[in-house]
Design an enzyme around this catalytic site. Sequence first.
Site, PDB file in Angstrom:
ATOM      1  N   LEU A   1     -46.943  -5.235   6.347  1.00 22.78           N
ATOM      2  CA  LEU A   1     -47.212  -4.491   7.581  1.00 22.78           C
ATOM      3  C   LEU A   1     -48.589  -4.844   8.147  1.00 22.78           C
ATOM      4  O   LEU A   1     -48.754  -5.037   9.361  1.00 22.78           O
ATOM      5  CB  LEU A   1     -47.108  -2.983   7.299  1.00 22.78           C
ATOM      6  CG  LEU A   1     -47.385  -2.026   8.459  1.00 22.78           C
ATOM      7  CD1 LEU A   1     -46.483  -2.312   9.663  1.00 22.78           C
ATOM      8  CD2 LEU A   1     -47.183  -0.572   7.997  1.00 22.78           C
TER       9      LEU A   1
ATOM     10  N   ILE B   1     -57.852  -6.036  -1.137  1.00 20.65           N
ATOM     11  CA  ILE B   1     -58.413  -6.291  -2.481  1.00 20.65           C
ATOM     12  C   ILE B   1     -58.368  -7.795  -2.796  1.00 20.65           C
ATOM     13  O   ILE B   1     -59.100  -8.274  -3.657  1.00 20.65           O
ATOM     14  CB  ILE B   1     -57.661  -5.462  -3.547  1.00 20.65           C
ATOM     15  CG1 ILE B   1     -58.464  -5.365  -4.841  1.00 20.65           C
ATOM     16  CG2 ILE B   1     -56.247  -5.986  -3.787  1.00 20.65           C
ATOM     17  CD1 ILE B   1     -57.939  -4.318  -5.806  1.00 20.65           C
TER      18      ILE B   1
ATOM     19  N   ASP C   1     -61.947  -2.931  -2.804  1.00 18.06           N
ATOM     20  CA  ASP C   1     -60.975  -2.147  -3.558  1.00 18.06           C
ATOM     21  C   ASP C   1     -61.102  -0.715  -3.023  1.00 18.06           C
ATOM     22  O   ASP C   1     -62.118  -0.048  -3.264  1.00 18.06           O
ATOM     23  CB  ASP C   1     -61.302  -2.211  -5.058  1.00 18.06           C
ATOM     24  CG  ASP C   1     -60.282  -1.440  -5.885  1.00 18.06           C
ATOM     25  OD1 ASP C   1     -59.542  -0.606  -5.306  1.00 18.06           O
ATOM     26  OD2 ASP C   1     -60.235  -1.669  -7.114  1.00 18.06           O
TER      27      ASP C   1
ATOM     28  N   TYR D   1     -43.390   6.093  -6.728  1.00 22.34           N
ATOM     29  CA  TYR D   1     -43.755   5.787  -5.329  1.00 22.34           C
ATOM     30  C   TYR D   1     -43.401   6.975  -4.430  1.00 22.34           C
ATOM     31  O   TYR D   1     -44.237   7.436  -3.635  1.00 22.34           O
ATOM     32  CB  TYR D   1     -42.989   4.529  -4.906  1.00 22.34           C
ATOM     33  CG  TYR D   1     -43.141   4.113  -3.459  1.00 22.34           C
ATOM     34  CD1 TYR D   1     -44.363   3.677  -2.957  1.00 22.34           C
ATOM     35  CD2 TYR D   1     -42.039   4.104  -2.601  1.00 22.34           C
ATOM     36  CE1 TYR D   1     -44.485   3.261  -1.634  1.00 22.34           C
ATOM     37  CE2 TYR D   1     -42.152   3.686  -1.286  1.00 22.34           C
ATOM     38  CZ  TYR D   1     -43.380   3.262  -0.809  1.00 22.34           C
ATOM     39  OH  TYR D   1     -43.493   2.852   0.497  1.00 22.34           O
TER      40      TYR D   1
END
Length: 311
Positions: free
Chosen positions: A13, A35, A49, A139
């Site tokens: 995305l 990252i 990060d 998730y």
Amino acid sequence: MKKILIIGSNGQLGTELLTSLRDKYGSKNVISSDINDPSNKDAYFEKIDAREALSLTSIVEKYKINHIYHLAAILSANGELNPILSWELNMKTLLNVLELGRKGIIERIFWPSSIAVFGRDAPKDYTGQNAVTNPSTVYGISKLAGEKWCQYYFEKFGVDVRSIRYPGLISHKAQPGGGTTDYAIDIFFKAISGKSYDCFLHEDTSLPMMYIDDAVKGALMLMEAPSQKLSIRTSYNLNATSFSPAELTAEIKKHIDGLRVQYKPDYRQLIAETWPRSIDDESARSDWGWKEAFGLPQITSEMISALRMKK
Ligand code: NAD
Ligand code: AKB
């Protein structure tokens, strides 16, 4: 003036949102970050990060950022391979961003949720905005908790955080990040190179899906909507289309006759079976005028012509 930071800009995305936001606001006003290093040179990229609050804050201060698109996450299939890391990353990064909102440093935040927040107890068809949420993946649990945190920060501290429950996203520029809907991208790459495809979902498992252009359009529309129009401060259901692997295969075969697909369902089939088949997104349509542009035939021709040009 908007000064935007995208967190997780190298991903599926982020890659496309970065292009659209830079077209709209200018490159120097849209800072990319991830990252990992980006594949192309980018003068406005910062390696961070997002679990580290101090590094995040220093980038925000350096560029006087006032809007954040926070996309970094571990997706559903990869999340099941490392649940603790997934929870830690998905929650810690979101809380770091929300805290910047609470401190008044950031004015507006976009954070995507997912259809993964629903679980096996929700109605499968036209799953509603307020349908029961009982996710079975780490998730889905992290996205549901994230939605609640967004609502909490909005109600308690007035943080203007906005969110969409995306379906499976289909695109060709960046590789997908390890989700249950990734088959619907992988199959195009195999089809275009004349190879057969081993599909990890059963042929009749229908899931909600969206073309990346619609996903980017949705994010921009929601971020530009007047605050008083927004009735949902957890995350908006958003629909475009729904199809099964067999339906997608049949559509691709209209362009590439020789595609062969074998169905070899694995652990991702069990995840897909807990997700909706289709989504009711009436609130997004009435609150901020959502309307998708891409159905299955349009997605298929866009993907095939883009991949043919790359060959
Ligand atoms: P992706 O996995 O392709 O990209 C995520 C990016 O975040 C990667 O480039 C990764 O390197 C980066 N990242 C990981 N950990 C990081 C950290 N600690 N700090 C900074 N960057 C880090 O994911 P995507 O498909 O682009 O998804 C973006 C967002 O949209 C995620 O929140 C995802 O849950 C959500 N979403 C995606 C889909 C989809 O189908 N792609 C569907 C629903 C929701
Ligand atoms: C995944 O499959 O994990 C993602 C999603 C729908 O959130 N594509």
